[in-house]
Design a protein around this motif. Sequence first.
Motif, short mmCIF file in Angstrom:
data_model
loop_
_atom_site.label_atom_id
_atom_site.label_comp_id
_atom_site.label_asym_id
_atom_site.label_seq_id
_atom_site.Cartn_x
_atom_site.Cartn_y
_atom_site.Cartn_z
N LYS A 55 45.31 120.21 61.18
CA LYS A 55 46.06 119.25 62.00
C LYS A 55 46.83 119.97 63.10
CE LYS A 55 48.13 116.94 58.61
NZ LYS A 55 48.93 115.88 57.93
N LYS A 62 48.49 109.45 64.98
CA LYS A 62 47.36 108.77 64.35
C LYS A 62 46.17 109.71 64.16
CE LYS A 62 49.41 104.89 63.81
NZ LYS A 62 49.79 104.48 62.41
N ARG A 90 46.49 112.95 63.58
CA ARG A 90 46.84 113.76 62.42
C ARG A 90 46.65 112.99 61.12
NH1 ARG A 90 50.87 116.15 66.07
NH2 ARG A 90 52.31 114.44 65.65
N GLU A 91 47.03 111.73 61.13
CA GLU A 91 46.88 110.91 59.92
C GLU A 91 45.41 110.74 59.54
OE1 GLU A 91 48.86 107.25 60.71
OE2 GLU A 91 50.88 108.08 60.46
N SER A 92 44.54 110.73 60.54
CA SER A 92 43.11 110.56 60.26
C SER A 92 42.52 111.79 59.57
CB SER A 92 42.34 110.28 61.55
OG SER A 92 42.35 111.40 62.40
N ASP A 111 44.28 113.33 57.12
CA ASP A 111 44.91 113.38 55.80
C ASP A 111 43.89 113.00 54.73
OD1 ASP A 111 47.51 114.30 56.22
OD2 ASP A 111 48.18 112.33 56.91
#
Length: 976
Positions: free
Chosen positions: A646, A696, A698-700, A702
């Motif tokens: 990330k 968003k 970075r969240e993708s 996770d």
Amino acid sequence: MNLRNNKKKKFNRYTGLLLIMILVFSLLVNEMFNLQVIHGDEYFARANVEFIKNIDNAAPRGEIIDAKGNVLATSLQSYNLIYVDTTESRKEIYTTIDKVVALLEKSGQEINDTFNLKTDPFRFEFSSEDPDFIMKTELRWKKDRGINDYLFNSIMREKTGKNKIADLNESETNELDELILAFTPEETYYYLIKFYNLYEALEPTPEEKKEFAVKDGREIHEELLKVFDWDTIRSYLLIRDSIRMESYSGSKAVTLVSNMKEESAFTFLQQLSFLPGIDVETNPIRFYPYQTMASHLLGYLNPIPAEHRDYYLERGYDISKDYIGISGIESAYESRLKGSKGVSTVEVDKNGRTVSELFELETYPGSTVQLTLDLDLQHTAEQALKDIIIKYSEEDTKHAIAGYYQDSSNATRGAVIALDINTGNVLAMASYPSYDPNIFAVPGRLTSEIYKEIFTPDYKAFAEELISEKNIRVPVEEGSNVTRPATVDDLFRTNDEGKLVDTYDLYAKPLFNYATQGLVPSGSTFKIVTGLAALEEGVITANTIIRDTGSFSNDKTGTPITNEGGGSYGNTDLAKAIAKSSNVYFSDVGYRLYQAKGLNALAEWAWKLGLGHDPKEPLHSTTGIEIRESIYGNVYNHYSKVELTKKLFMFDVVEFLKAGRSRTSDYGPTFTPLDIGIDNSEIETIEKAKENIKVKIRESLDISLEEANSYIRKDFNEVIETLTTVIQEYILLLPEEEAAGLETAKRYAEELANLIVFDMSTEIISPRNVLNSSLGQGDNQVTLLQVTNALAAIANGGTRYKTNLVSRILDAEGNIIQENEPVVLEETGITKSTVDALLKGLNDSTKPGGGAYSVFRGFPIESGGKTGTATWKTNQEEFGRAAFGVYTAVAPIENPEIVVAAIVYDVTRGSFVAPISLAVLEEYFEDQLEAEFPDYQRQFDYDSPEPTMNYVEPGEETPSNEEESVDEESEEENTP
């Protein structure tokens, strides 16, 4: 005749007045006689006393000794030349300074140059490489000299409408700090010329003083240059500044010369009557008899940093004079070593000299710190490390290996550690290059030349020489096969202040401890951990045969993994795989571990051995060493991989959208570029919208460990939908003319989703990560100390001990006041069969056909070892780098006692480093070799180190033993 009337007339009022006057004068004469004759000496002395003061008497720091009692750090009595600022001495300060300088020149000494502001060129010198430390120190330094008040009154008062600095709010205070930091060294110099009224050195008349009062510092300096040279003016400035700084601690004494020559001290004692304010005092100074030896362990002293002044002031330190440990044992055991100061209450005359002593509280020396270190073993480790580094960086630099050439000319740094496997005690720890801590112990020894070499090296000149030496070439653009000669900017990045930064760790740093601070891939030495995990998890036995055909791959692991040089080893069991360092075997084993236990299978066993720790735990040391170390070392694990991806991916994302080129396109842009980079826009909503896109993205990425172990990525369509929303919000905030030329938000989302799901997510969940880790590559980054302690834990049967440098603390009389016993950090639970299998493989490595046989052939004590050749980066040659060479050894193999690990950066091969470990083992087993193998000829036999009792200037030769013994006797004669 009336006689009575006549008598009355004789005694009139005039007669009475006369009698009274005679009586008064008689009393005055009597008192004057009493004052000047009877008590003249007493009252003369009293009149000459200006004040009573307390003098701090520095306590000798405690000694640091090795395991056998050899003194590695001690304190010697020395002479200091001091200037005491009094009303009388101040009147002749400049004349006195001139006389002092003249006398010092005759003896070849100079006034201590402790002034951080240098000239020719103008610059600040603070003894640190840490930019944050330098910034804070410079800020404090300038504030102590009133620059904050000057800038507030000249700029901030009118701008803010406030009358005091204390009234400024946080934003205004930060602005003032920025102004202070922007105040250049040159501006600071001329400011101080005026601040300290240096025009007084010209002995101006009252009218001339008025003229100087309206001149600025530069104009005053021009007038001073008509009479004095630059060096003289700066010496005046230095002493005036020192007087001011001393006043913060309530002292009026300034040390002009530390550790003055004995003959010089006597010269000044004879001249005191002509030197108002000058005196000579004795003072203990730190001394390191073996100079550079064990310098990274011992550490060094330095003045108290400005940012920590309050902390040490509360603990009784004299912040203007006292030195503290900055690194190593000197820092870790500062409170034990410093001792207790003494205090003398004295009467001082008008010239600042002691007239009489009223009271004295004696000093008490600091405690003695005894190390686990063995002096002879340490010496051997340092010499062997140095010899190997010199050989491969200067003499034997070109190598033909596996059909291609490698260059080791920048193999200029490295380390070696010897550890007692049954206690965790450090027997030797060397780092190269080293330094002489004596240069920091006395003001003035750290010359500008040495300072520059250590703290501000010429990276530009170094890079140019390295590029020429290694003929470094880089692609004209990323992915291109066309190359061009490398430039300085390719090897060293430029920071925000315009200074070159050694991002790629090319330059050898003397103060850096490569044994405890350097993070490196452990290379093939990690294969022992891979074998351990596989045995303990039951995916193989010691006798499991794996066919080594020269390569390993499958549909989930990407490009084939091959052996070094492209060879194959046929049917291979664990012992043979260790001895031959089979990449194919350990890749196969790594994949079996992945299938059985998932992506973290290797990491969980590595953590038991102290090779990093679970990132879900608070950041902490896994070795427990007393001195500074990097606690960021870790091996590949899924949690760290996600966070690292990330972090790094954000840079790629910004460039990807700015380039407008799809992930599958090799030529030209395929969509309209979109800028989501930081541009410090004044429109807060736009910057926030950019950040929302990054959040968003970075969240993708996770992906949980459970999902990754099941090879599950984020849903492609969900990623598109989420990103479309935030990108659309961003586009709507842009100016109409800018937004009109862009693609739809969904198009950008699709491009990003392809990159995220099919590239980055695949990288995160790929078992290739485990395979790379099984070979000690990939995301594995650990310290040499972690590697050493891990092998020690395996060799002793599974107990991981805290590593120790200190065995005990002794008081000044030699009584033990603290004994450090071995501390168990973890019982790993490794089975005896696993330990035996791994030790057999290590032992076979030193036998015919093994990777270390050529070095250990003939060594009569059965040992084991493992070479490691660790790649820094796939395209490392473009950065002037080469592979690390690592070697770990254990002996004796039947009943292990000692582990030795050595590393040399950029040496290209692990086998090149193995001789360092052999040298240490030869020294460690010296007595056994002489008793049991008298015919064995040692390959490395260094003379025992000899201490010196005199500081040796850089470039000078160490005094001979005869000179040392004379100096030693002289010291004993003159030491109270």
